[in-house]
Design a protein around this motif. Structure first.
Motif, short mmCIF file in Angstrom:
data_model
loop_
_atom_site.label_atom_id
_atom_site.label_comp_id
_atom_site.label_asym_id
_atom_site.label_seq_id
_atom_site.Cartn_x
_atom_site.Cartn_y
_atom_site.Cartn_z
N PHE A 77 7.71 -5.45 -4.87
CA PHE A 77 7.48 -6.77 -4.25
C PHE A 77 6.86 -7.79 -5.21
O PHE A 77 6.56 -8.90 -4.80
N THR A 78 6.69 -7.42 -6.47
CA THR A 78 6.12 -8.37 -7.43
C THR A 78 7.13 -9.49 -7.71
O THR A 78 8.25 -9.20 -8.12
N THR A 148 -0.25 -5.75 -3.62
CA THR A 148 -0.78 -4.75 -2.69
C THR A 148 0.22 -4.50 -1.56
O THR A 148 -0.04 -3.68 -0.69
N LEU A 149 1.35 -5.21 -1.56
CA LEU A 149 2.42 -4.99 -0.57
C LEU A 149 3.15 -3.71 -0.96
O LEU A 149 3.40 -3.51 -2.15
N ALA A 150 3.69 -2.89 -0.16
CA ALA A 150 3.64 -2.86 1.26
C ALA A 150 2.86 -1.62 1.71
O ALA A 150 2.83 -1.33 2.87
N CYS A 151 2.28 -0.94 0.74
CA CYS A 151 1.65 0.32 1.11
C CYS A 151 0.53 0.67 0.15
O CYS A 151 0.45 0.11 -0.95
N ASP A 152 -0.29 1.61 0.56
CA ASP A 152 -1.45 1.96 -0.28
C ASP A 152 -1.06 2.84 -1.47
O ASP A 152 -1.88 3.08 -2.35
N ALA A 153 0.20 3.31 -1.51
CA ALA A 153 0.64 4.08 -2.68
C ALA A 153 0.51 3.23 -3.95
O ALA A 153 0.18 3.73 -5.02
#
Ligand code: SF4
Length: 423
Positions: A77-78, A148-153
């Motif tokens: 998402f960058t 930081t999208l879309a998940c904490d991975a």
């Protein structure tokens, strides 16, 4: 062909144990060969748009492998326009996770990541990528930029790899709120991203070129939205892999001339397509394109077609291109993947209506908490709106999870339930 790729994948994994840079050269040679095949003998049923997407996506995998000194690691998402204008080659965790799996070269890297302490439940796209990076297959990037999208991975993977490679990391924090305050906050960080890239490369980024790239992004998004609107009454003969390429074109490649050409070609293809026929599926989330029995059911099938995938349309917005930083910020802030899962469901419902879908498949990629957590509520909401919804469990890139045949059987049963012909 399947056997050749399988053998090639094994050779890459074995060679990586002995000589990672030779394995990378081999991978590069394989990707060049595959790209040449896609360019010259794309196959009779491949549309021009699909051909363009596959070639451009492959080019984006080749570039960082071939020119490691100009490679920058990113998350899907960058916004990549700043990197494109700086002449850098962004390579994403999700992109290489998919491609290595497509090359049958994922197993050793998954295993390495798990041996190094990553939980089995961690997203396999990230595990494959971490394993490949730490085993030396991926080039050392100049630096890492992720949102930081879309998940904490994301939080774990990129921090870990920045430490591993000893390179700087720039994190774009995307708040859950979808409002002007959030847009300004992210736009400010994108200005910081420009300063970060300039400091790391020692080269200035041309604002005029950036404005042009962001303009291309907006035109590409507008074209793709028109394509979706026109698709409603048209047949879409394609493959599930085409959906994956389309997602890359509308994320890390957005802003390139290739991505714009792809969307123009999508419009041409749909204008000339025959009238809609067969059952129409909306696919939510990543597509397990490596599952051969599923491809047999869904690829080039007049009786049933995947007419849309939220990985492609989740971020289509009308941005304020007068300010490129605001426009890029709006894209991530208003992404359907930002915040509560209800936003993905709402965007999916909108697309289901627009594309005249007959049913929805909510794909629960193993380890994707966001998607798994939202599955039941998504099913309820889609069905309440009149769209039967199948929750399909599987893994987008880890073959060891198995269940390929079962996945295809469940999809076939779902199509039958929709009243589709035997496929
Ligand atoms: S599949 Fe889910 S967990 Fe994996 S990268 Fe995508 S959003 Fe994150």
């Amino acid at each position: 062909m399947g056997k050749i790729v399988e053998t090639f994948g094994k050779v890459i994994q074995d060679e990586c144990d002995k000589n990672p840079s030779a394995a990378r050269k081999l991978l590069l040679a394989g990707y060049h060969a595959q790209n040449l095949r896609w360019k010259t003998v794309p196959g009779k049923r491949v549309s021009k748009a699909a051909q363009l997407a596959s070639v451009e996506t492959m080019n984006s995998m080749i570039a960082p492998l071939a020119h490691a000194g100009r490679a920058a690691m990113v998350s899907l998402f960058t916004p990549c326009e700043l990197l494109q204008v700086a002449g850098l080659h962004p390579y994403s965790c999700e992109g290489f996770g998919c491609f290595l799996s497509g090359t049958h070269a994922e197993r050793a890297f998954l295993q390495h990541a798990e041996n190094e302490g990553l939980p089995e439940t961690f997203c396999s796209y990230h595990k494959v990528f971490i394993g490949a990076a730490e085993k030396g297959l991926m080039p050392k990037p100049r630096f890492i930029i992720n949102t930081t999208l879309a998940c904490d991975a994301n939080l774990l993977t990129f921090r870990r790899l920045a430490d591993f490679f000893g390179v700087k990391q720039y994190v774009i924090d995307v708040p859950y709120g979808q409002d002007e305050e959030a847009v300004q906050y992210v736009a400010e960080q994108l200005r910081g991203m420009k300063a970060f890239i300039e400091a790391e490369t020692g080269e200035k980024i041309d604002e005029g070129k950036l404005a042009k790239a962001v303009g291309r992004s907006q035109r590409s998004m507008d074209n793709f939205r028109r394509f979706m609107a026109l698709s409603a009454n048209k047949q879409q003969m394609a493959t599930v892999t085409d959906q994956m390429f389309s997602a890359f074109m509308l994320h890390n490649l957005l802003g390139t001339e290739g991505a714009e050409r792809f969307t123009v070609q999508c419009l041409k293809t749909v204008k000339n397509a025959p009238a809609a026929k067969g059952k129409r599926l909306l696919w939510m989330h990543t597509i397990p394109y490596w599952v051969a029995p599923l491809r047999e059911v869904l690829d080039y099938n007049e009786a049933v077609q995947v007419v849309g995938c939220d990985m492609s349309f989740e971020g289509l917005i009308q941005g304020d291109t007068a300010d490129p930083y605001r426009a890029m910020a709006q894209r991530v802030v208003y992404s359907a993947f930002n915040g509560p899962v209800q936003r993905r469901i709402d965007r999916g419902l909108e697309a289901a209506r627009e594309l005249k879908a007959d049913g929805v498949i909510w794909f629960c990629h193993w380890g994707c908490k966001h998607t798994l957590g939202g599955a039941q509520i998504a099913k309820q909401k889609f069905e309440a709106a009149g769209y039967p919804c199948l929750i399909l469990d599987g893994d987008g890139c880890d073959r060891s999870h198995g269940g390929e045949g079962q996945m295809a059987t469940r999809v076939e049963a779902f199509i039958e339930m929709l009243g589709g012909e035997q496929v």
